[in-house]
Write a protein that holds these residues in place. Sequence first.
Motif, PDB file in Angstrom:
ATOM      1  N   LEU A 140       0.871  -1.174   0.000  1.00  9.45           N
ATOM      2  CA  LEU A 140       0.000   0.000   0.000  1.00  9.45           C
ATOM      3  C   LEU A 140       0.904   1.219   0.000  1.00  9.45           C
ATOM      4  CD1 LEU A 140      -2.488  -1.271   2.675  1.00  9.45           C
ATOM      5  CD2 LEU A 140      -3.131  -0.577   0.362  1.00  9.45           C
ATOM      6  N   ARG A 141       0.658   2.145  -0.923  1.00  5.97           N
ATOM      7  CA  ARG A 141       1.458   3.373  -1.003  1.00  5.97           C
ATOM      8  C   ARG A 141       0.502   4.559  -1.056  1.00  5.97           C
ATOM      9  NH1 ARG A 141       4.685   2.388  -5.339  1.00  5.97           N
ATOM     10  NH2 ARG A 141       6.316   1.588  -3.988  1.00  5.97           N
ATOM     11  N   ARG A 142       0.684   5.479  -0.123  1.00  2.12           N
ATOM     12  CA  ARG A 142      -0.138   6.686  -0.081  1.00  2.12           C
ATOM     13  C   ARG A 142       0.152   7.521  -1.332  1.00  2.12           C
ATOM     14  NH1 ARG A 142      -2.277   9.203   4.751  1.00  2.12           N
ATOM     15  NH2 ARG A 142      -0.910   7.886   6.014  1.00  2.12           N
ATOM     16  N   GLY A 143      -0.895   8.007  -1.954  1.00  4.47           N
ATOM     17  CA  GLY A 143      -0.740   8.818  -3.151  1.00  4.47           C
ATOM     18  C   GLY A 143      -0.301  10.239  -2.830  1.00  4.47           C
ATOM     19  N   PRO A 144       0.072  10.999  -3.861  1.00  2.00           N
ATOM     20  CA  PRO A 144       0.491  12.384  -3.660  1.00  2.00           C
ATOM     21  C   PRO A 144      -0.601  13.250  -3.013  1.00  2.00           C
ATOM     22  CG  PRO A 144       0.972  11.667  -5.903  1.00  2.00           C
ATOM     23  CD  PRO A 144       0.174  10.585  -5.246  1.00  2.00           C
ATOM     24  N   ASP A 145      -1.855  12.830  -3.188  1.00  2.00           N
ATOM     25  CA  ASP A 145      -2.965  13.574  -2.590  1.00  2.00           C
ATOM     26  C   ASP A 145      -3.215  13.181  -1.135  1.00  2.00           C
ATOM     27  OD1 ASP A 145      -3.992  11.021  -2.911  1.00  2.00           O
ATOM     28  OD2 ASP A 145      -5.738  11.641  -4.097  1.00  2.00           O
ATOM     29  N   GLY A 146      -2.415  12.242  -0.617  1.00  2.00           N
ATOM     30  CA  GLY A 146      -2.554  11.814   0.772  1.00  2.00           C
ATOM     31  C   GLY A 146      -3.491  10.646   0.973  1.00  2.00           C
ATOM     32  N   ASN A 147      -4.131  10.195  -0.082  1.00  2.00           N
ATOM     33  CA  ASN A 147      -5.071   9.078   0.018  1.00  2.00           C
ATOM     34  C   ASN A 147      -4.391   7.749  -0.269  1.00  2.00           C
ATOM     35  OD1 ASN A 147      -7.443  10.590   0.605  1.00  2.00           O
ATOM     36  ND2 ASN A 147      -7.467  11.262  -1.529  1.00  2.00           N
ATOM     37  N   TRP A 148      -4.958   6.697   0.309  1.00  2.00           N
ATOM     38  CA  TRP A 148      -4.480   5.336   0.078  1.00  2.00           C
ATOM     39  C   TRP A 148      -5.219   4.748  -1.115  1.00  2.00           C
ATOM     40  CZ3 TRP A 148      -0.315   3.650   2.576  1.00  2.00           C
ATOM     41  CH2 TRP A 148       0.040   4.280   3.776  1.00  2.00           C
ATOM     42  N   PRO A 149      -4.614   3.802  -1.845  1.00  2.00           N
ATOM     43  CA  PRO A 149      -5.308   3.170  -2.969  1.00  2.00           C
ATOM     44  C   PRO A 149      -6.452   2.295  -2.467  1.00  2.00           C
ATOM     45  CG  PRO A 149      -3.255   2.026  -2.524  1.00  2.00           C
ATOM     46  CD  PRO A 149      -3.278   3.238  -1.624  1.00  2.00           C
ATOM     47  N   ALA A 150      -7.373   1.997  -3.365  1.00  2.00           N
ATOM     48  CA  ALA A 150      -8.519   1.158  -3.004  1.00  2.00           C
ATOM     49  C   ALA A 150      -8.091  -0.266  -2.666  1.00  2.00           C
ATOM     50  CB  ALA A 150      -9.522   1.146  -4.158  1.00  2.00           C
ATOM     51  N   SER A 151      -7.016  -0.724  -3.276  1.00  2.00           N
ATOM     52  CA  SER A 151      -6.511  -2.067  -2.976  1.00  2.00           C
ATOM     53  C   SER A 151      -4.983  -2.054  -3.103  1.00  2.00           C
ATOM     54  CB  SER A 151      -7.125  -3.103  -3.919  1.00  2.00           C
ATOM     55  OG  SER A 151      -6.827  -2.784  -5.252  1.00  2.00           O
ATOM     56  N   PRO A 152      -4.322  -2.989  -2.411  1.00  2.00           N
ATOM     57  CA  PRO A 152      -2.859  -3.027  -2.466  1.00  2.00           C
ATOM     58  C   PRO A 152      -2.335  -3.489  -3.819  1.00  2.00           C
ATOM     59  CG  PRO A 152      -3.722  -4.531  -0.772  1.00  2.00           C
ATOM     60  CD  PRO A 152      -4.877  -3.974  -1.505  1.00  2.00           C
ATOM     61  N   GLU A 153      -1.110  -3.090  -4.115  1.00  2.00           N
ATOM     62  CA  GLU A 153      -0.394  -3.591  -5.279  1.00  2.00           C
ATOM     63  C   GLU A 153       0.133  -4.976  -4.917  1.00  2.00           C
ATOM     64  OE1 GLU A 153       3.964  -2.894  -7.356  1.00  2.00           O
ATOM     65  OE2 GLU A 153       3.081  -1.251  -6.216  1.00  2.00           O
ATOM     66  N   VAL A 154      -0.175  -5.975  -5.719  1.00  2.00           N
ATOM     67  CA  VAL A 154       0.300  -7.334  -5.468  1.00  2.00           C
ATOM     68  C   VAL A 154       1.675  -7.493  -6.117  1.00  2.00           C
ATOM     69  CG1 VAL A 154      -0.118  -9.783  -5.871  1.00  2.00           C
ATOM     70  CG2 VAL A 154      -2.025  -8.260  -5.296  1.00  2.00           C
ATOM     71  N   ILE A 155       2.623  -7.998  -5.333  1.00  2.00           N
ATOM     72  CA  ILE A 155       3.977  -8.259  -5.818  1.00  2.00           C
ATOM     73  C   ILE A 155       4.162  -9.767  -5.818  1.00  2.00           C
ATOM     74  CG2 ILE A 155       6.432  -7.822  -5.457  1.00  2.00           C
ATOM     75  CD1 ILE A 155       5.509  -5.362  -3.747  1.00  2.00           C
ATOM     76  N   ALA A 156       4.350 -10.341  -6.991  1.00  2.00           N
ATOM     77  CA  ALA A 156       4.457 -11.799  -7.149  1.00  2.00           C
ATOM     78  C   ALA A 156       5.911 -12.239  -7.090  1.00  2.00           C
ATOM     79  CB  ALA A 156       3.822 -12.224  -8.467  1.00  2.00           C
ATOM     80  N   ALA A 157       6.109 -13.549  -7.099  1.00  2.00           N
ATOM     81  CA  ALA A 157       7.436 -14.154  -6.925  1.00  2.00           C
ATOM     82  C   ALA A 157       8.486 -13.597  -7.871  1.00  2.00           C
ATOM     83  CB  ALA A 157       7.338 -15.673  -7.076  1.00  2.00           C
ATOM     84  N   GLY A 158       8.168 -13.349  -9.112  1.00  2.00           N
ATOM     85  CA  GLY A 158       9.139 -12.873 -10.076  1.00  2.00           C
ATOM     86  C   GLY A 158       9.263 -11.358 -10.150  1.00  2.00           C
ATOM     87  N   ASP A 159       8.529 -10.639  -9.304  1.00  2.00           N
ATOM     88  CA  ASP A 159       8.492  -9.175  -9.359  1.00  2.00           C
ATOM     89  C   ASP A 159       9.537  -8.533  -8.444  1.00  2.00           C
ATOM     90  OD1 ASP A 159       6.312  -9.449 -11.050  1.00  2.00           O
ATOM     91  OD2 ASP A 159       4.835  -9.047  -9.475  1.00  2.00           O
ATOM     92  N   MET A 160       9.738  -7.249  -8.660  1.00  2.00           N
ATOM     93  CA  MET A 160      10.633  -6.447  -7.833  1.00  2.00           C
ATOM     94  C   MET A 160       9.822  -5.727  -6.755  1.00  2.00           C
ATOM     95  SD  MET A 160      13.740  -6.662  -9.168  1.00  2.00           S
ATOM     96  CE  MET A 160      14.671  -5.213  -8.798  1.00  2.00           C
ATOM     97  N   ILE A 161      10.443  -5.555  -5.591  1.00  2.00           N
ATOM     98  CA  ILE A 161       9.883  -4.693  -4.545  1.00  2.00           C
ATOM     99  C   ILE A 161      10.466  -3.302  -4.781  1.00  2.00           C
ATOM    100  CG2 ILE A 161       9.797  -4.171  -2.081  1.00  2.00           C
ATOM    101  CD1 ILE A 161      10.440  -7.068  -1.493  1.00  2.00           C
ATOM    102  N   HIS A 162       9.613  -2.297  -4.852  1.00  2.00           N
ATOM    103  CA  HIS A 162      10.043  -0.906  -4.967  1.00  2.00           C
ATOM    104  C   HIS A 162       9.501  -0.163  -3.755  1.00  2.00           C
ATOM    105  CE1 HIS A 162      11.197  -1.408  -9.210  1.00  2.00           C
ATOM    106  NE2 HIS A 162      10.099  -2.121  -9.333  1.00  2.00           N
ATOM    107  N   LEU A 163      10.361   0.176  -2.820  1.00  2.00           N
ATOM    108  CA  LEU A 163       9.952   0.958  -1.654  1.00  2.00           C
ATOM    109  C   LEU A 163      10.508   2.364  -1.831  1.00  2.00           C
ATOM    110  CD1 LEU A 163      10.568  -1.704   1.133  1.00  2.00           C
ATOM    111  CD2 LEU A 163       8.402  -1.086   0.021  1.00  2.00           C
ATOM    112  N   GLN A 164       9.654   3.271  -2.248  1.00  2.00           N
ATOM    113  CA  GLN A 164      10.074   4.630  -2.555  1.00  2.00           C
ATOM    114  C   GLN A 164      10.561   5.375  -1.317  1.00  2.00           C
ATOM    115  OE1 GLN A 164       6.674   6.348  -4.512  1.00  2.00           O
ATOM    116  NE2 GLN A 164       7.046   5.234  -6.398  1.00  2.00           N
ATOM    117  N   THR A 165       9.966   5.096  -0.169  1.00  2.00           N
ATOM    118  CA  THR A 165      10.306   5.839   1.045  1.00  2.00           C
ATOM    119  C   THR A 165      11.767   5.714   1.424  1.00  2.00           C
ATOM    120  OG1 THR A 165       9.541   3.945   2.343  1.00  2.00           O
ATOM    121  CG2 THR A 165       8.039   5.803   2.140  1.00  2.00           C
ATOM    122  N   ILE A 166      12.379   4.561   1.117  1.00  2.00           N
ATOM    123  CA  ILE A 166      13.770   4.350   1.510  1.00  2.00           C
ATOM    124  C   ILE A 166      14.680   4.079   0.317  1.00  2.00           C
ATOM    125  CG2 ILE A 166      13.204   3.594   3.849  1.00  2.00           C
ATOM    126  CD1 ILE A 166      13.610   0.679   2.879  1.00  2.00           C
TER     127      ILE A 166
END
Length: 119
Positions: free
Chosen positions: A77-103
């Motif tokens: 779950l990543r808060r949008g630029p408007d301060g709101n949360w998305p309606a549902s989380p982004e699913v990250i599957a086994a072959g995908d990359m994790i992108h953590l913008q905060t760090i």
Amino acid sequence: GVVPRMRSAENARIPDLAVTCAPPGRERLMSDPVLLVEILSPSNAEQTWANVWAYATIPTVTEILVVSSTEIRAELLRRGPDGNWPASPEVIAAGDMIHLQTIGFEQPLASAYRTTALA
């Protein structure tokens, strides 16, 4: 631990991992967390998601990552630029990359697991 804004006088939660940009203090509770990570297991799934929704009330939190313990899978779950949360989380599957913008973190999800034999 961290303190959600809901019922904050008696509501401290302890995530599996928390990151803050605030200087270290002597308090037992973390101030101003920006990233929270929870490990999801079948026995505590309901409580984990209750924690996630409570974490979303903390104004400084911008990302919440929920990592599965039974399969190579995560939900972000990543808060949008408007301060709101998305309606549902982004699913990250086994072959995908994790992108953590905060760090500024980017890594294949599978590398966070002890073995990739679960795939």
